[in-house]
Design an enzyme around this catalytic site. Structure first.
Site, PDB file in Angstrom:
ATOM      1  N   ASP A   9       0.953   0.261  -8.056  1.00 47.16           N
ATOM      2  CA  ASP A   9       1.439  -0.175  -9.366  1.00 47.16           C
ATOM      3  C   ASP A   9       0.316  -0.718 -10.224  1.00 47.16           C
ATOM      4  O   ASP A   9       0.404  -0.749 -11.449  1.00 47.16           O
ATOM      5  CB  ASP A   9       2.523  -1.244  -9.196  1.00 47.16           C
ATOM      6  CG  ASP A   9       3.807  -0.575  -8.779  1.00 47.16           C
ATOM      7  OD1 ASP A   9       3.949  -0.277  -7.583  1.00 47.16           O
ATOM      8  OD2 ASP A   9       4.628  -0.292  -9.661  1.00 47.16           O
ATOM      9  N   ARG A  50      11.974   4.447 -12.150  1.00 49.05           N
ATOM     10  CA  ARG A  50      11.071   3.463 -11.531  1.00 49.05           C
ATOM     11  C   ARG A  50       9.865   4.228 -11.009  1.00 49.05           C
ATOM     12  O   ARG A  50       9.834   5.455 -11.048  1.00 49.05           O
ATOM     13  CB  ARG A  50      11.760   2.622 -10.444  1.00 49.05           C
ATOM     14  CG  ARG A  50      12.849   3.235  -9.646  1.00 49.05           C
ATOM     15  CD  ARG A  50      12.444   4.386  -8.773  1.00 49.05           C
ATOM     16  NE  ARG A  50      11.322   4.042  -7.899  1.00 49.05           N
ATOM     17  CZ  ARG A  50      10.497   4.896  -7.339  1.00 49.05           C
ATOM     18  NH1 ARG A  50      10.619   6.207  -7.571  1.00 49.05           N
ATOM     19  NH2 ARG A  50       9.529   4.516  -6.557  1.00 49.05           N
ATOM     20  N   ASN A  88       1.222  -2.931  -4.708  1.00 52.01           N
ATOM     21  CA  ASN A  88       2.196  -1.865  -4.480  1.00 52.01           C
ATOM     22  C   ASN A  88       3.449  -2.482  -3.864  1.00 52.01           C
ATOM     23  O   ASN A  88       3.504  -3.691  -3.600  1.00 52.01           O
ATOM     24  CB  ASN A  88       1.603  -0.776  -3.581  1.00 52.01           C
ATOM     25  CG  ASN A  88       2.468   0.467  -3.531  1.00 52.01           C
ATOM     26  OD1 ASN A  88       2.910   0.963  -4.562  1.00 52.01           O
ATOM     27  ND2 ASN A  88       2.750   0.970  -2.343  1.00 52.01           N
ATOM     28  N   LYS A  89       4.436  -1.654  -3.615  1.00 45.83           N
ATOM     29  CA  LYS A  89       5.737  -2.102  -3.114  1.00 45.83           C
ATOM     30  C   LYS A  89       5.621  -3.097  -1.973  1.00 45.83           C
ATOM     31  O   LYS A  89       4.805  -2.927  -1.071  1.00 45.83           O
ATOM     32  CB  LYS A  89       6.544  -0.872  -2.671  1.00 45.83           C
ATOM     33  CG  LYS A  89       7.922  -1.124  -2.128  1.00 45.83           C
ATOM     34  CD  LYS A  89       8.801  -1.955  -3.026  1.00 45.83           C
ATOM     35  CE  LYS A  89       8.903  -1.412  -4.433  1.00 45.83           C
ATOM     36  NZ  LYS A  89       9.523  -2.373  -5.383  1.00 45.83           N
ATOM     37  N   ALA A 103       5.425   3.531 -10.967  1.00 46.71           N
ATOM     38  CA  ALA A 103       4.498   3.160 -12.042  1.00 46.71           C
ATOM     39  C   ALA A 103       4.275   4.265 -13.095  1.00 46.71           C
ATOM     40  O   ALA A 103       4.464   4.019 -14.298  1.00 46.71           O
ATOM     41  CB  ALA A 103       3.178   2.682 -11.433  1.00 46.71           C
TER      42      ALA A 103
HETATM   43  O1  MRU Z   1      10.041  -0.947  -7.661  1.00 43.56           O
HETATM   44  P1  MRU Z   1       9.549   0.478  -7.785  1.00 43.56           P
HETATM   45  O2  MRU Z   1      10.456   1.461  -7.146  1.00 43.56           O
HETATM   46  O3  MRU Z   1       9.220   0.830  -9.215  1.00 43.56           O
HETATM   47  O4  MRU Z   1       8.186   0.481  -6.972  1.00 43.56           O
HETATM   48  C1  MRU Z   1       7.438   1.655  -6.930  1.00 43.56           C
HETATM   49  C2  MRU Z   1       6.218   1.553  -6.086  1.00 43.56           C
HETATM   50  O5  MRU Z   1       5.888   0.531  -5.551  1.00 43.56           O
HETATM   51  C3  MRU Z   1       5.387   2.789  -5.994  1.00 43.56           C
HETATM   52  O6  MRU Z   1       4.730   2.856  -4.756  1.00 43.56           O
HETATM   53  C4  MRU Z   1       4.320   2.761  -7.109  1.00 43.56           C
HETATM   54  O7  MRU Z   1       4.930   2.545  -8.345  1.00 43.56           O
HETATM   55  C5  MRU Z   1       3.535   4.007  -7.150  1.00 43.56           C
HETATM   56  S1  MRU Z   1       4.494   5.346  -7.737  1.00 43.56           S
HETATM   57  C6  MRU Z   1       3.557   6.734  -7.865  1.00 43.56           C
END
Ligand code: MRU
Length: 353
Positions: free
Chosen positions: A244, A55, A254-255, A57
């Site tokens: 993301d 997981r 983002n998350k 991005a």
């Molecule tokens: O659901 P996830 O764990 O894939 O979410 C990840 C995030 O939200 C990260 O902050 C984002 O992908 C940036 S990773 C460098």
């Protein structure tokens, strides 16, 4: 030596091509076990993305590329046309795994372009596998360059909040937001990290706290609900997160929870930074066109295997939220730092890239 601790350890290379298979850390097992899975076809890669074995991005983008590399390697096609058709089927299945991180589409499109340029079946297979491997290696270099740019914004004795995991585990290695923190540390700055646990999937406690401890970086874990408390008590003086998807307007997806952290940072006059490679930018979509992944209700009604909510209730479980540009102090990329007005500065970054 401080520097040796902060350079990326080979065991935290999240994903690689090895013996004609894709080897990745199984992030669902962290922090209890650091184990790897080996995937030999693109369906297994799609499943790994869907189930969060991999997981983050940039890691998803490279996984998609490696998925296509496996599809090319395993294809029985005898003509270029048939091979491209096989790749298109694989691309669609990989694309449908997670909708929000734009790096996935970017990784898949980049590989498809290379496949279409190839002359014959053998050459396409070779080119696709090499391009996916190069994309993985480039990811680490990009993160290190981003780290150098971003580290200038951070000073000795900073206490930096981060959300989710935007580290080595969310990329091929080194990380975006955590890469900036690593780079600041490598310059000899004393840095403390405050990591939010990031309910409901716990990427903060399971992954960020794990990788920072692994690399000897000082980290305090807080419940998501303690963001306001730590800011009000001056326990945090900067925030950095990953992304993301970033739009041309500077809207950052983002998350889930990132938006409320940005609002609290504004309230407390704390700079809020985003670190992401150019492959995370989507210059075409408008904010209301971005699909936010909705996840299983169990993640909210349960903690681990234990049910903590009554049966038969409604649940809202979005995986991401959108932070508007007016809450963002700067967006750090491998080609420089964009500042408001973002429409102008983001355009300039792409012109210079
Ligand atoms: O659901 P996830 O764990 O894939 O979410 C990840 C995030 O939200 C990260 O902050 C984002 O992908 C940036 S990773 C460098």
């Amino acid at each position: 030596m401080e520097n040796e601790k902060t350079t990326i350890h080979p065991s935290l290379r999240t994903i690689e091509w090895k013996n004609n298979k894709v080897k990745m850390i199984d992030q669902t097992k962290l922090p209890r076990q650091l184990v790897y899975v080996e995937l030999s076809d693109y369906q297994e890669v799609a499943n790994a993305i869907k189930t969060l074995i991999v997981r983050g991005a940039p890691a998803i983008g490279v996984s998609g590329a490696f998925g296509l590399a496996l599809a090319a390697k395993n294809s029985k096609a005898e003509t270029k046309n048939d091979l491209i058709k096989d790749l298109q089927v694989a691309k669609q299945i990989l694309f449908e795994t997670r909708p929000t991180a734009v790096n996935l589409a970017w990784g898949l499109e980049s590989i498809m372009r290379i496949a279409k340029e190839g002359k014959d079946v053998q050459k396409i297979k070779e080119n696709v596998i090499n391009a996916a491997k190069n994309m993985a290696d480039a990811d680490i270099q990009i993160n290190m360059t981003m780290g150098k740019h971003g580290s200038e914004l951070f000073a000795n004795n900073d206490s930096i909040m981060t959300h989710c995991n935007a580290g080595a585990l969310a990329t091929v290695g080194y990380g975006t937001a955590l890469g900036v923190i690593r780079a600041a540390k490598e310059q000899g700055k004393k840095i403390k990290v405050i990591a939010t646990e990031t309910r409901p999937v716990q990427q903060g406690s399971r992954l960020t706290a794990f990788e920072l401890k692994h690399d000897g970086i000082d980290v305090d874990l807080i419940p998501d609900t303690a963001v306001g408390y730590t800011m009000a008590r001056d326990l945090v003086n900067k925030v950095i997160v990953g992304a993301d998807r970033i739009l041309r307007t500077g809207h950052v997806f983002n998350k889930i929870g990132t938006y409320q952290i940005a609002i609290l940072a504004k309230q407390h006059n704390i700079p809020f930074y985003v670190a992401a490679p150019l492959s995370t930018f989507d210059l075409k979509s408008n904010p209301d066109e971005v699909i936010i992944e909705q996840r299983d209700a169990n993640e909210v009604t349960n903690i681990g295997n234990k049910k903590t909510a009554p049966d038969d209730i409604g649940v809202i479980n979005p995986a991401f939220d959108m932070t508007p540009p007016e809450l963002i102090s700067g967006i750090i990329t491998e080609v420089g730092i964009a500042k408001a007005p973002y429409e102008v500065s983001i355009k300039k970054l792409f012109q210079e890239s």
